[in-house]
Design a protein around this motif. Structure first.
Motif, PDB file in Angstrom:
ATOM      1  N   SER A 194      29.956  34.295  51.374  1.00 18.39           N
ATOM      2  CA  SER A 194      30.826  33.691  50.365  1.00 18.39           C
ATOM      3  C   SER A 194      30.541  32.196  50.225  1.00 18.39           C
ATOM      4  O   SER A 194      30.453  31.666  49.111  1.00 18.39           O
ATOM      5  CB  SER A 194      32.293  33.932  50.742  1.00 18.39           C
ATOM      6  OG  SER A 194      33.148  33.228  49.890  1.00 18.39           O
ATOM      7  N   PHE A 243      35.234  38.352  46.414  1.00 17.06           N
ATOM      8  CA  PHE A 243      35.390  37.679  47.707  1.00 17.06           C
ATOM      9  C   PHE A 243      36.866  37.380  47.987  1.00 17.06           C
ATOM     10  O   PHE A 243      37.344  37.553  49.103  1.00 17.06           O
ATOM     11  CB  PHE A 243      34.571  36.386  47.777  1.00 17.06           C
ATOM     12  CG  PHE A 243      33.121  36.580  48.111  1.00 17.06           C
ATOM     13  CD1 PHE A 243      32.726  37.181  49.301  1.00 17.06           C
ATOM     14  CD2 PHE A 243      32.130  36.136  47.245  1.00 17.06           C
ATOM     15  CE1 PHE A 243      31.387  37.346  49.625  1.00 17.06           C
ATOM     16  CE2 PHE A 243      30.786  36.294  47.553  1.00 17.06           C
ATOM     17  CZ  PHE A 243      30.411  36.897  48.744  1.00 17.06           C
ATOM     18  N   TYR A 300      38.550  40.464  49.052  1.00 18.75           N
ATOM     19  CA  TYR A 300      38.155  40.794  50.419  1.00 18.75           C
ATOM     20  C   TYR A 300      39.028  40.042  51.421  1.00 18.75           C
ATOM     21  O   TYR A 300      39.486  40.615  52.404  1.00 18.75           O
ATOM     22  CB  TYR A 300      36.674  40.441  50.647  1.00 18.75           C
ATOM     23  CG  TYR A 300      36.198  40.759  52.043  1.00 18.75           C
ATOM     24  CD1 TYR A 300      35.643  42.004  52.330  1.00 18.75           C
ATOM     25  CD2 TYR A 300      36.325  39.843  53.081  1.00 18.75           C
ATOM     26  CE1 TYR A 300      35.211  42.312  53.611  1.00 18.75           C
ATOM     27  CE2 TYR A 300      35.899  40.144  54.370  1.00 18.75           C
ATOM     28  CZ  TYR A 300      35.351  41.384  54.627  1.00 18.75           C
ATOM     29  OH  TYR A 300      34.947  41.692  55.906  1.00 18.75           O
ATOM     30  N   ILE A 338      30.092  43.648  46.099  1.00 19.73           N
ATOM     31  CA  ILE A 338      29.589  42.270  46.152  1.00 19.73           C
ATOM     32  C   ILE A 338      28.066  42.271  46.311  1.00 19.73           C
ATOM     33  O   ILE A 338      27.359  41.556  45.592  1.00 19.73           O
ATOM     34  CB  ILE A 338      30.254  41.485  47.307  1.00 19.73           C
ATOM     35  CG1 ILE A 338      31.720  41.181  46.982  1.00 19.73           C
ATOM     36  CG2 ILE A 338      29.487  40.201  47.614  1.00 19.73           C
ATOM     37  CD1 ILE A 338      32.546  40.709  48.184  1.00 19.73           C
TER      38      ILE A 338
END
Length: 157
Positions: free
Chosen positions: A112, A29, A32, A48
């Motif tokens: 997330s 995350f 990202y 993910i």
């Protein structure tokens, strides 16, 4: 003599395995959030989603039933399973679209946040209770979970 919660021959106990998964997904995350590349975003989201799907499955099939049996605490396990449903819903939405635009990024951000909340609850509530359960063999459980995880990842490749 080793304790039931120690690592034996570099094997992870169930909680160490789950925490390692949590850390890996957190790093993905974070990666990202740092990229603007649509290709990189798609690759990271794919990874993910795979990690979260497999992680949830080994928790639901192996870890949660074992914890529920020894803790006699239905709520803690049911809550975790309900949180998984929200996460899976977002995964389903993300797997059907390509990166680009605010909606995609918002879905990843919410995913997330869901995962962060779920991890916090597991690590602050469920895991400490599981560690204290005298009848829960976390190393044996970790072995089963690691084997199942390897099997699930091999079928996704």
């Amino acid at each position: 003599m080793t304790s039931k919660n120690s690592n034996i021959d570099n094997k992870l106990d169930a909680i160490a395995l789950l925490k390692a998964d949590h850390e890996k997904v957190s790093e993905l995350f974070s990666e990202y959030e740092k990229t603007d590349s649509k290709t990189k975003k798609k690759s990271l989201v794919d990874e993910i989603c795979t990690e979260l799907t497999v992680h949830a499955q080994i928790e639901e099939e192996i870890f949660y039933p074992a914890v529920k049996a020894v803790l006699k605490d239905d709520f803690i396990v049911v809550e975790g399973a309900v949180e998984h449903l929200g996460i899976k819903n977002l995964i389903d939405q993300l797997e059907g679209i390509e990166p680009g635009g605010d909606v995609y990024d918002a879905k990843v951000k919410v995913l997330s946040e869901y995962v962060e909340h779920h991890v916090e609850e597991e690590q602050s509530d469920m895991f400490p209770k599981a560690k204290k359960a005298p009848s829960l063999d976390l190393v044996e459980l970790g072995d089963r979970m690691a084997a199942r995880k390897a099997d699930l990842l091999s079928t996704r490749a």
